[in-house]
Motif scaffolding. Structure first.
Motif, PDB file in Angstrom:
ATOM      1  N   GLU A  34      -6.442   6.231  -5.757  1.00 31.20           N
ATOM      2  CA  GLU A  34      -5.515   6.441  -6.870  1.00 31.20           C
ATOM      3  C   GLU A  34      -4.078   6.141  -6.441  1.00 31.20           C
ATOM      4  OE1 GLU A  34      -2.590   8.163  -9.302  1.00 31.20           O
ATOM      5  OE2 GLU A  34      -3.106   9.033  -7.340  1.00 31.20           O
ATOM      6  N   ALA A  35      -3.716   6.557  -5.224  1.00 32.07           N
ATOM      7  CA  ALA A  35      -2.362   6.290  -4.722  1.00 32.07           C
ATOM      8  C   ALA A  35      -2.138   4.793  -4.529  1.00 32.07           C
ATOM      9  CB  ALA A  35      -2.144   7.034  -3.401  1.00 32.07           C
ATOM     10  N   ASP A  36      -3.160   4.081  -4.058  1.00 31.49           N
ATOM     11  CA  ASP A  36      -3.036   2.631  -3.879  1.00 31.49           C
ATOM     12  C   ASP A  36      -2.877   1.923  -5.221  1.00 31.49           C
ATOM     13  OD1 ASP A  36      -3.192   2.854  -1.163  1.00 31.49           O
ATOM     14  OD2 ASP A  36      -5.336   2.417  -1.032  1.00 31.49           O
ATOM     15  N   LEU A  37      -3.645   2.341  -6.217  1.00 26.36           N
ATOM     16  CA  LEU A  37      -3.529   1.725  -7.544  1.00 26.36           C
ATOM     17  C   LEU A  37      -2.139   1.945  -8.135  1.00 26.36           C
ATOM     18  CD1 LEU A  37      -7.014   2.680  -9.063  1.00 26.36           C
ATOM     19  CD2 LEU A  37      -6.209   0.373  -8.529  1.00 26.36           C
ATOM     20  N   VAL A  41       0.841  -1.196   0.000  1.00 24.79           N
ATOM     21  CA  VAL A  41       0.000   0.000   0.000  1.00 24.79           C
ATOM     22  C   VAL A  41       0.875   1.245   0.000  1.00 24.79           C
ATOM     23  CG1 VAL A  41      -1.882  -1.156   1.189  1.00 24.79           C
ATOM     24  CG2 VAL A  41      -0.129  -0.019   2.522  1.00 24.79           C
ATOM     25  N   ALA A  42       0.271   2.336  -0.385  1.00 26.52           N
ATOM     26  CA  ALA A  42       1.010   3.598  -0.440  1.00 26.52           C
ATOM     27  C   ALA A  42       1.448   4.010   0.958  1.00 26.52           C
ATOM     28  CB  ALA A  42       0.125   4.692  -1.043  1.00 26.52           C
ATOM     29  N   VAL A  74      -0.460  -7.202 -15.056  1.00 29.09           N
ATOM     30  CA  VAL A  74      -1.034  -6.594 -13.857  1.00 29.09           C
ATOM     31  C   VAL A  74      -0.523  -5.176 -13.685  1.00 29.09           C
ATOM     32  CG1 VAL A  74      -1.150  -6.756 -11.344  1.00 29.09           C
ATOM     33  CG2 VAL A  74      -1.340  -8.831 -12.729  1.00 29.09           C
ATOM     34  N   LYS A  75       0.764  -4.972 -13.951  1.00 29.39           N
ATOM     35  CA  LYS A  75       1.356  -3.641 -13.833  1.00 29.39           C
ATOM     36  C   LYS A  75       0.659  -2.653 -14.772  1.00 29.39           C
ATOM     37  CE  LYS A  75       5.821  -3.463 -13.388  1.00 29.39           C
ATOM     38  NZ  LYS A  75       6.017  -2.824 -12.055  1.00 29.39           N
ATOM     39  N   ALA A  81       0.711  -0.934  -9.055  1.00 34.31           N
ATOM     40  CA  ALA A  81       1.371  -1.024 -10.355  1.00 34.31           C
ATOM     41  C   ALA A  81       2.887  -1.064 -10.196  1.00 34.31           C
ATOM     42  CB  ALA A  81       0.957   0.163 -11.228  1.00 34.31           C
ATOM     43  N   LEU A  82       3.410  -0.271  -9.269  1.00 32.71           N
ATOM     44  CA  LEU A  82       4.854  -0.221  -9.069  1.00 32.71           C
ATOM     45  C   LEU A  82       5.386  -1.479  -8.389  1.00 32.71           C
ATOM     46  CD1 LEU A  82       5.210   3.487  -7.872  1.00 32.71           C
ATOM     47  CD2 LEU A  82       5.842   2.556 -10.101  1.00 32.71           C
ATOM     48  N   SER A  83       4.575  -2.114  -7.548  1.00 29.95           N
ATOM     49  CA  SER A  83       5.056  -3.255  -6.779  1.00 29.95           C
ATOM     50  C   SER A  83       4.877  -4.594  -7.481  1.00 29.95           C
ATOM     51  CB  SER A  83       4.338  -3.300  -5.423  1.00 29.95           C
ATOM     52  OG  SER A  83       2.942  -3.454  -5.612  1.00 29.95           O
ATOM     53  N   SER A  84       4.066  -4.640  -8.536  1.00 29.38           N
ATOM     54  CA  SER A  84       3.797  -5.911  -9.216  1.00 29.38           C
ATOM     55  C   SER A  84       4.912  -6.264 -10.201  1.00 29.38           C
ATOM     56  CB  SER A  84       2.454  -5.834  -9.950  1.00 29.38           C
ATOM     57  OG  SER A  84       2.222  -7.019 -10.670  1.00 29.38           O
TER      58      SER A  84
END
Length: 286
Positions: free
Chosen positions: A247-250, A164-165, A262-263, A254-257
């Motif tokens: 939006e921050a969680d999405l 999570v962000a 999925v990214k 994307a950055l962590s996948s």
């Protein structure tokens, strides 16, 4: 010198010396007292009282005693830092009180704790059943630390493999009725924005004891008058904050996948949601 004046002078000297020696010994003396430090504290306090009131004895003898006690305590702390054996001898070791949900009665007796006292300590950790505890240990400082069994641990995003962000610290923008420009600058906000938020709540900055802004731009206040009910944040502002969080969680997903599909999916969703936020921001900011 009059007796009352001598007592005042001796007391002031003792306070100054005691303060200097306490600073030398460090904050651990007052935050986490070991058995030896507890004894030292009592002794130093008694010597300080002796310096203040025993006018029949030379005051400098008390100062010498204070310095000696402090030097001994300082030497013991230095020895503890350098030697684990010394730490174990002076401070002692932690004692396991619960293992695999089972209370170890012998260790409980060793620490001179009753079962009711143990349960009280667990309740302070928000644990109400000893059977749910995987491991509980009594630290040398006397504090009880406990680890719940896996099945009783609260679910967190890490358990689900989700990142999570990060949450940034709230910024203080009003303290004691005074506007804090430093906090506003750290949050990327202005006084105009703050005045607008205060108008929405129907309060002035003079009536605010503490005002904070969280990482999503939500403004929260605590008023001087505890009887006054602070108006709840408007639904529009709350919705805008929730959209920003989504939006921050999405974006973080994307950055962590590591999966490219999925990214891309999370990245597209984040961009689309940001476009929606930009379009409706003027409406939600009214």
């Amino acid at each position: 010198m009059p007796l009352w004046l001598e007592v005042i002078v001796r007391t002031l000297v003792a306070v100054v010396v005691l303060f200097a020696l306490t600073k030398l010994l460090g904050k651990r003396q007052i935050s986490q007292l070991s058995l030896f430090e507890y004894i030292t504290g009592i002794s130093i306090g008694s010597i300080t009282a002796y310096i203040s009131l025993d006018v029949d004895t030379d005051w400098y003898l008390g100062i010498i005693a204070l310095v000696v006690w402090s030097l001994v305590s300082f030497g013991i702390e230095f020895l503890q830092i350098k030697s684990k054996k010394a730490r174990d001898l002076i401070d002692g070791k932690g004692t396991i009180l619960i293992k695999d949900g089972k209370i170890l009665e012998d260790n409980l007796k060793k620490e001179k704790l009753t079962n009711e006292e143990l349960l009280e300590q667990l309740r302070k950790k928000s644990i109400f059943q000893a059977a749910q505890v995987e491991f509980a240990i009594m630290e040398p400082s006397g504090e009880l630390n406990a680890l719940l069994k896996n099945e009783y641990l609260p679910i967190t995003p890490s358990h689900l493999g989700i990142k999570v962000a990060p949450e940034s610290e709230p910024q203080n923008v009003i303290l004691d009725g005074e506007i804090m420009d430093e906090g506003l600058a750290a949050a990327g906000l202005s006084r105009e924005w703050l005045n607008t938020e205060l108008e929405k709540l129907g309060v002035s900055s003079d009536n605010v004891f503490v005002g904070q802004v969280d990482s999503y731009g939500q403004f929260n206040v605590d008023l001087y008058d505890d009887k006054l009910k602070v108006p709840q944040p408007q639904e529009k502002a709350s919705l805008l904050a929730q959209l920003k969080k989504c939006e921050a969680d999405l974006e973080m997903f994307a950055l962590s996948s590591d999966n490219k599909k999925v990214k891309v999916m999370y990245g597209d969703c984040s961009m689309q949601l940001q476009q929606v936020i930009d379009q409706i921001r003027p409406i939600l900011s009214q």
